[in-house]
Design an enzyme around this catalytic site. Structure first.
Site, PDB file in Angstrom:
ATOM      1  N   HIS A  10      -2.550   7.035   4.821  1.00 59.04           N
ATOM      2  CA  HIS A  10      -1.084   6.190   4.911  1.00 59.04           C
ATOM      3  C   HIS A  10      -0.159   6.844   4.280  1.00 59.04           C
ATOM      4  CE1 HIS A  10       0.184   1.533   4.588  1.00 59.04           C
ATOM      5  NE2 HIS A  10       0.709   2.201   5.735  1.00 59.04           N
TER       6      HIS A  10
ATOM      7  N   CYS B  70       0.838  -1.348  -0.111  1.00 58.90           N
ATOM      8  CA  CYS B  70      -0.054  -0.019   0.087  1.00 58.90           C
ATOM      9  C   CYS B  70       0.642   1.348  -0.064  1.00 58.90           C
ATOM     10  CB  CYS B  70      -0.909   0.004   1.096  1.00 58.90           C
ATOM     11  SG  CYS B  70      -1.951  -1.431   1.416  1.00 58.90           S
TER      12      CYS B  70
HETATM   13 CA    CA Z   1      -3.200  -2.425  -0.490  1.00 62.37          CA
END
Ligand code: CA
Length: 744
Positions: A139, A81
């Protein structure tokens, strides 16, 4: 010098290119296009209808491919990610800026996340007048400086961590200050802008709703939406509404996964419908992709023919479902099989926004290739690197070299071996030498990771024992006093002893005092409990002992007061000249309230003694505002104000639960200036060369004493419809002065 020169050539060429890129749709509308990136999380290549998925219908995601193009060789820049998102957000290979790891939740660490040298797509588009919103998973850093609103976005609705629980009843932590371990980030309340909200909907539905609302509100200006669903990333959680659609799937994991994808698909439908309803669909570029391949074992995703999945540099980790629409500009129903990469979204967006990124970008504007204006392939080669595993891959044309969990390089021809089953013989293969040289040329431009990542979670915690220790904005501060560099603490009240305010420090004002306010000041309304000074505003009647109805003075001709409150001050007990004063408090913003943190000079009549208001909250021209001012005297002994007035509505827009939190008001006072801050944001600078009383004296070159009070009525507004009691809470008052420069 050479680098600078070639950079300026590139910039010049880019300017020329951009100016020729008005499309037919733009010429027609005269507008720069809106940009929407819809990003899913851990979705498999095979889990969309347009890539042949059989058991999960995705009619709305498929609409994007039908309205435009599906990329059959669409890639992301990393197999998990965080780094993948860093690439998307900057249009640059993330290893260029040391983002080669999945960042940790580390709210004290400015380096965990996007470096400040990097511009986000939102920042670049902002220069072309775009409004922007980030939704869902961020994130890209959990330090305050990394929040989306500090990285170019105008709005944010979502969460900062690498994943999140989907059901509101599991959002049990107020915010990041209550986190004790990496994965606690999954359980915080959602953020709206910089504050927290109480959300009631299933997460995926809430994100879709907010995206549609943003489109509604920004329909008439160019906008950028980064809609980063965390579905179908684990934990696998779906509502009955979506689960009920998949009774035919027996495997429970796959069934829940399917329901989560279906919820995203419904959301994509709402977004597309809204664009069509507002007739802005042909002026909006919509991208759809997953941030990395599906972790098949983990979430029951399916990468189809591709080898392995999330984390891997085989195709299953980096080759993702990817589609794009721009009706009227990109041909409908197109299939594009040349390799493209998530970086191209940034490049395409800035090309048509006529926006100029400050950093050189790695992506390519795809539209000329799709419209047939340009021949050939967008990229000479694409590159991947997993620093910690010493793994890498490079693709040029159909040939791919990869080294992942194996001793040696492997070579595949993806045109007849997309599943990477048959490694070709390397000896003497000209493709191999070519790919190797290309990779070496790319790799030398990359940086080692600048932060420890998820794989080093334990190590990071050992190195940073205070990793999660930040002040909880909803509670009194229990951390030790943070002394500014070069200063020392000369006076403070932490309000840590229950009972009455410390009588060595504080005295009281009594009765009616100033501004025709409604409250009767009395000591009874000030108390210390649980680490806080509480000043209570009450609706209670007090007889005025000095009452005389014939008096011209409002202090005497009022027979009663209908409200009581307290004002405490350090007059004759403590005063200081120059230094830093910090007050942490939670103010009451109800109608009628006028809380204040202020200082007055020890000598002279007001306003010639000088007044500094770190905080006043009241209604000015009918609107609630926070004020940061100073006042001195003119020749008529009237106040001259240097004032900053911040509409409270602006503050709440950025931080919805602002009034539920404690905030820090700070005065920085030198011989030359007074600077007033709220939560480290400078609100007002008062130049002390201008603060001269009519008699020639400067009131801010004498010591000042401190006052804390809650006034009611007058500028505070009419409190008659407000419920009582009201509370104004002060966590501490601290005064620092420079070492060896005590001016008490
Ligand atoms: Ca991911």
């Amino acid at each position: 010098m050479k680098n600078q020169f070639s950079l300026s050539i590139i910039v010049l060429l880019t300017v020329l290119l951009f100016s020729f890129q008005l499309t037919k749709a733009q010429q027609k509308s005269g507008k720069t296009p809106n940009v929407i990136i819809i990003l899913t999380d851990d979705q498999g290549y095979g889990d969309v209808g347009f890539n042949g998925c059989k058991d999960i219908p995705t009619p709305n995601i498929d609409r994007i491919a039908d309205n435009g193009v599906k990329f059959t060789s669409g890639y992301v820049t990393y197999a998990v990610c965080g780094p993948s998102r860093a690439g998307i957000m900057t249009g640059r290979y993330q290893d260029r800026f040391g983002f080669g790891r999945n960042p940790l939740l580390a709210p004290n660490d400015t380096l965990q996340g996007l470096p400040s040298t990097e511009e986000t797509l939102a920042s670049v588009l902002e220069r072309s007048g775009y409004s922007s919103m980030a939704l869902g998973k961020w994130h890209l850093g959990t330090h305050k400086s990394q929040y989306p609103l500090n990285r170019g976005f105008d709005e944010f609705f979502g969460f900062l961590s690498g994943g999140h629980q989907y059901f509101p009843e599991e959002w049990t932590l107020n915010d990041i200050s209550e986190i004790k371990a990496q994965f606690d980030g999954y359980r915080t309340r959602l953020m709206r802008n910089n504050g927290r909200v109480d959300e009631q909907e299933y997460l995926t539905d809430a994100l879709s709703r907010e995206a549609v609302s943003f489109i509604e509100r920004n329909r008439s200006k160019p906008f950028f939406i980064y809609l980063a669903y965390n579905a179908p990333h684990a934990p696998l959680q779906a509502t009955e509404k979506y689960l009920g659609r998949f009774n035919h799937i027996e495997d429970k994991k796959r069934r829940t996964y399917a329901a989560m994808v279906s919820a995203v698909d419904d959301g994509v439908g709402l977004v597309l419908n809204k664009l069509e309803e507002l007739d802005i669909d042909d002026n909006t570029i919509v991208f759809f992709l997953s941030d990395n391949g599906g972790p098949e074992q983990h979430n029951a995703s399916d990468n189809g023919l591709l080898r392995e999945g999330k984390g891997s540099l085989y195709e299953g980790g980096i080759h993702v479902p990817f589609a794009m629409q721009w009706p009227g500009t990109v041909p409908a129903g197109m299939v594009y099989d040349k390799p493209v990469i998530s970086l191209d979204m940034f490049a395409t967006a800035v090309a048509y926004a006529n926006a100029m990124p400050l950093n050189p970008i790695d992506g390519v504007n795809l539209v000329p290739y799709l419209s047939g204006q340009k021949e050939g392939v967008p990229h000479k080669a694409l590159f991947w690197r997993k620093y910690d595993q010493k793994a890498y891959a490079v693709r040029k044309g159909d040939m791919k070299m990869v080294k992942y969990k194996s001793e040696n390089d492997e070579l595949y021809n993806l045109s007849d071996d997309i599943s990477e089953q048959t490694a070709l013989d390397l000896t003497g293969d000209k493709h191999y030498d070519d790919l190797k040289a290309l990779y070496a040329g790319w790799e030398v431009q990359m940086q080692d990771p600048v932060f420890l990542g998820l794989m080093q979670n334990k190590q990071y915690t050992q190195l940073h024992s205070e990793r999660y220790q930040i002040v909880n904005p909803y509670y009194p501060d229990v951390l030790s006093v943070k002394i500014p560099e070069g200063y020392e603490l000369v006076w403070n009240d932490e309000f840590n002893v229950d009972g009455l305010p410390n009588k060595e420090y504080w005295s009281y004002e009594t009765g009616f005092v100033r501004n025709k306010e409604l409250q009767w000041y009395q000591p009874d309304n000030a108390s210390v409990k649980g680490g806080l000074l509480c000043i209570e505003g009450r609706r209670e009647q007090v007889k005025n002992p000095d009452y005389n109805r014939r008096s011209k003075s409002w202090r005497i001709n009022r027979e009663t007061a209908e409200y009581t409150s307290a004002c405490i001050k350090t007059r004759d007990k403590f005063s200081f000249k120059y230094g830093i004063m910090e007050v942490r408090a939670r103010i009451d913003t109800s109608m009628g309230m006028w809380p204040a943190i202020w200082t007055l000079g020890v000598n002279g009549r007001w306003p010639a003694n000088g007044e500094v208001d770190q905080l006043e909250y009241y209604r000015h021209d009918g609107e609630a505002k926070l004020l940061a001012n100073a006042a001195w005297a003119n020749e008529k002994m009237q106040p001259v104000w240097d004032s900053a007035k911040i509409p409270f509505s602006d503050i709440v827009a950025k931080e919805p639960d602002w009034a539920d939190k404690f905030h820090v008001w700070k005065m920085e006072w030198t011989e030359a200036y007074i600077r007033l801050y709220l939560d480290d944001e400078l609100l007002n600078t008062i130049d002390l060369s201008k603060t001269i009383n009519a008699d020639g004296t400067n009131p801010f070159h004498q010591p000042q004493y401190i006052l804390l009070n809650l006034a009611i009525g007058a500028n505070g507004g009419d409190p008659s419809n407000t419920s009582f009691p009201r509370k104004y809470e002060v966590d501490y008052v601290r005064v620092f002065q420079q070492k060896n420069d005590k001016n008490l």
